[in-house]
Each structure stands twice: as structure tokens, then as C-alpha cells.
Design a protein around this motif. Structure first.
Motif, PDB file in Angstrom:
ATOM      1  N   ASN A  37      16.966 -32.741 -20.853  1.00 46.77           N
ATOM      2  CA  ASN A  37      16.404 -33.309 -19.625  1.00 46.77           C
ATOM      3  C   ASN A  37      16.663 -32.394 -18.436  1.00 46.77           C
ATOM      4  O   ASN A  37      15.781 -32.184 -17.596  1.00 46.77           O
ATOM      5  CB  ASN A  37      16.994 -34.698 -19.389  1.00 46.77           C
ATOM      6  CG  ASN A  37      16.450 -35.343 -18.141  1.00 46.77           C
ATOM      7  OD1 ASN A  37      17.083 -35.249 -17.087  1.00 46.77           O
ATOM      8  ND2 ASN A  37      15.299 -35.976 -18.252  1.00 46.77           N
ATOM      9  N   LEU A  38      17.866 -31.839 -18.356  1.00 49.92           N
ATOM     10  CA  LEU A  38      18.188 -30.895 -17.287  1.00 49.92           C
ATOM     11  C   LEU A  38      17.296 -29.665 -17.372  1.00 49.92           C
ATOM     12  O   LEU A  38      16.732 -29.221 -16.370  1.00 49.92           O
ATOM     13  CB  LEU A  38      19.659 -30.484 -17.354  1.00 49.92           C
ATOM     14  CG  LEU A  38      20.096 -29.403 -16.366  1.00 49.92           C
ATOM     15  CD1 LEU A  38      19.955 -29.889 -14.926  1.00 49.92           C
ATOM     16  CD2 LEU A  38      21.521 -28.966 -16.650  1.00 49.92           C
ATOM     17  N   ALA A  39      17.154 -29.110 -18.565  1.00 48.55           N
ATOM     18  CA  ALA A  39      16.319 -27.920 -18.750  1.00 48.55           C
ATOM     19  C   ALA A  39      14.872 -28.207 -18.356  1.00 48.55           C
ATOM     20  O   ALA A  39      14.229 -27.386 -17.685  1.00 48.55           O
ATOM     21  CB  ALA A  39      16.399 -27.432 -20.193  1.00 48.55           C
ATOM     22  N   ALA A  40      14.367 -29.364 -18.747  1.00 51.30           N
ATOM     23  CA  ALA A  40      12.992 -29.733 -18.388  1.00 51.30           C
ATOM     24  C   ALA A  40      12.840 -29.840 -16.875  1.00 51.30           C
ATOM     25  O   ALA A  40      11.841 -29.373 -16.300  1.00 51.30           O
ATOM     26  CB  ALA A  40      12.605 -31.047 -19.056  1.00 51.30           C
ATOM     27  N   ALA A  41      13.823 -30.429 -16.220  1.00 47.88           N
ATOM     28  CA  ALA A  41      13.766 -30.563 -14.763  1.00 47.88           C
ATOM     29  C   ALA A  41      13.797 -29.192 -14.086  1.00 47.88           C
ATOM     30  O   ALA A  41      13.038 -28.938 -13.141  1.00 47.88           O
ATOM     31  CB  ALA A  41      14.933 -31.427 -14.273  1.00 47.88           C
ATOM     32  N   LEU A  42      14.659 -28.303 -14.572  1.00 41.85           N
ATOM     33  CA  LEU A  42      14.752 -26.955 -13.983  1.00 41.85           C
ATOM     34  C   LEU A  42      13.458 -26.170 -14.169  1.00 41.85           C
ATOM     35  O   LEU A  42      12.981 -25.509 -13.235  1.00 41.85           O
ATOM     36  CB  LEU A  42      15.922 -26.192 -14.600  1.00 41.85           C
ATOM     37  CG  LEU A  42      17.314 -26.734 -14.274  1.00 41.85           C
ATOM     38  CD1 LEU A  42      18.374 -26.026 -15.113  1.00 41.85           C
ATOM     39  CD2 LEU A  42      17.605 -26.593 -12.799  1.00 41.85           C
ATOM     40  N   VAL A  43      12.891 -26.235 -15.356  1.00 43.55           N
ATOM     41  CA  VAL A  43      11.632 -25.529 -15.626  1.00 43.55           C
ATOM     42  C   VAL A  43      10.521 -26.092 -14.748  1.00 43.55           C
ATOM     43  O   VAL A  43       9.736 -25.345 -14.151  1.00 43.55           O
ATOM     44  CB  VAL A  43      11.266 -25.610 -17.126  1.00 43.55           C
ATOM     45  CG1 VAL A  43       9.844 -25.136 -17.367  1.00 43.55           C
ATOM     46  CG2 VAL A  43      12.253 -24.808 -17.952  1.00 43.55           C
ATOM     47  N   THR A  44      10.454 -27.411 -14.638  1.00 41.35           N
ATOM     48  CA  THR A  44       9.426 -28.055 -13.814  1.00 41.35           C
ATOM     49  C   THR A  44       9.542 -27.646 -12.358  1.00 41.35           C
ATOM     50  O   THR A  44       8.543 -27.266 -11.721  1.00 41.35           O
ATOM     51  CB  THR A  44       9.528 -29.586 -13.933  1.00 41.35           C
ATOM     52  OG1 THR A  44       9.302 -29.952 -15.296  1.00 41.35           O
ATOM     53  CG2 THR A  44       8.510 -30.292 -13.053  1.00 41.35           C
ATOM     54  N   LEU A  45      10.756 -27.690 -11.819  1.00 47.50           N
ATOM     55  CA  LEU A  45      10.958 -27.309 -10.422  1.00 47.50           C
ATOM     56  C   LEU A  45      10.558 -25.866 -10.165  1.00 47.50           C
ATOM     57  O   LEU A  45       9.879 -25.560  -9.175  1.00 47.50           O
ATOM     58  CB  LEU A  45      12.427 -27.514 -10.035  1.00 47.50           C
ATOM     59  CG  LEU A  45      12.882 -28.955  -9.869  1.00 47.50           C
ATOM     60  CD1 LEU A  45      14.399 -29.019  -9.696  1.00 47.50           C
ATOM     61  CD2 LEU A  45      12.184 -29.613  -8.697  1.00 47.50           C
ATOM     62  N   GLN A  46      10.971 -24.959 -11.030  1.00 49.15           N
ATOM     63  CA  GLN A  46      10.655 -23.542 -10.834  1.00 49.15           C
ATOM     64  C   GLN A  46       9.167 -23.255 -10.998  1.00 49.15           C
ATOM     65  O   GLN A  46       8.603 -22.446 -10.260  1.00 49.15           O
ATOM     66  CB  GLN A  46      11.481 -22.680 -11.792  1.00 49.15           C
ATOM     67  CG  GLN A  46      12.939 -22.606 -11.404  1.00 49.15           C
ATOM     68  CD  GLN A  46      13.124 -22.032 -10.000  1.00 49.15           C
ATOM     69  OE1 GLN A  46      12.645 -20.946  -9.686  1.00 49.15           O
ATOM     70  NE2 GLN A  46      13.810 -22.784  -9.152  1.00 49.15           N
TER      71      GLN A  46
END
Length: 56
Positions: A37-46
């Protein structure tokens, strides 16, 4: 991460080095979320930030 009614969530698999995973795992634990979930959020934000910057 918000999904609109017509949007589909896409899945992908990534590989990271052990030290990077450890960093993400600690970060995710601090935020009471999964590493995925953290990785998905980071990828989405970037990705969204890049799209906005690209348009300028």
C-alpha cells in the motif's frame, strides 16, 4: 489513492533490494499500512507530480 467509477486498478510486480525493502517496511509500519500500500501510494504521488510538472 482514489478510483473513479470507470477506472480500473492495475496490478504490477516490482523487485527491490533488501535494504530498500527494509526501509519501506519500517516506514509502512510507522504509518500502520502494508508495504504494498505504501509503495502504491508513493508511485501514485510521483506519477501525478511528474504529469503536472510535465504540463508546465
Amino acid at each position: 489513492m482514489q478510483n473513479k467509477t470507470n477506472d480500473m486498478t492495475k496490478r504490477m510486480t516490482i523487485s527491490v533490494e533488501d535494504d530498500v525493502y527494509a526501509i519501506l517496511e519500517e516506514w509502512a509500519n510507522q504509518e500502520v499500512r502494508t508495504v504494498a500500500n505504501l509503495a502504491a501510494a508513493l508511485v501514485t504521488l510521483q506519477a501525478r507530480e511528474r504529469q503536472q510538472t510535465k504540463g508546465k
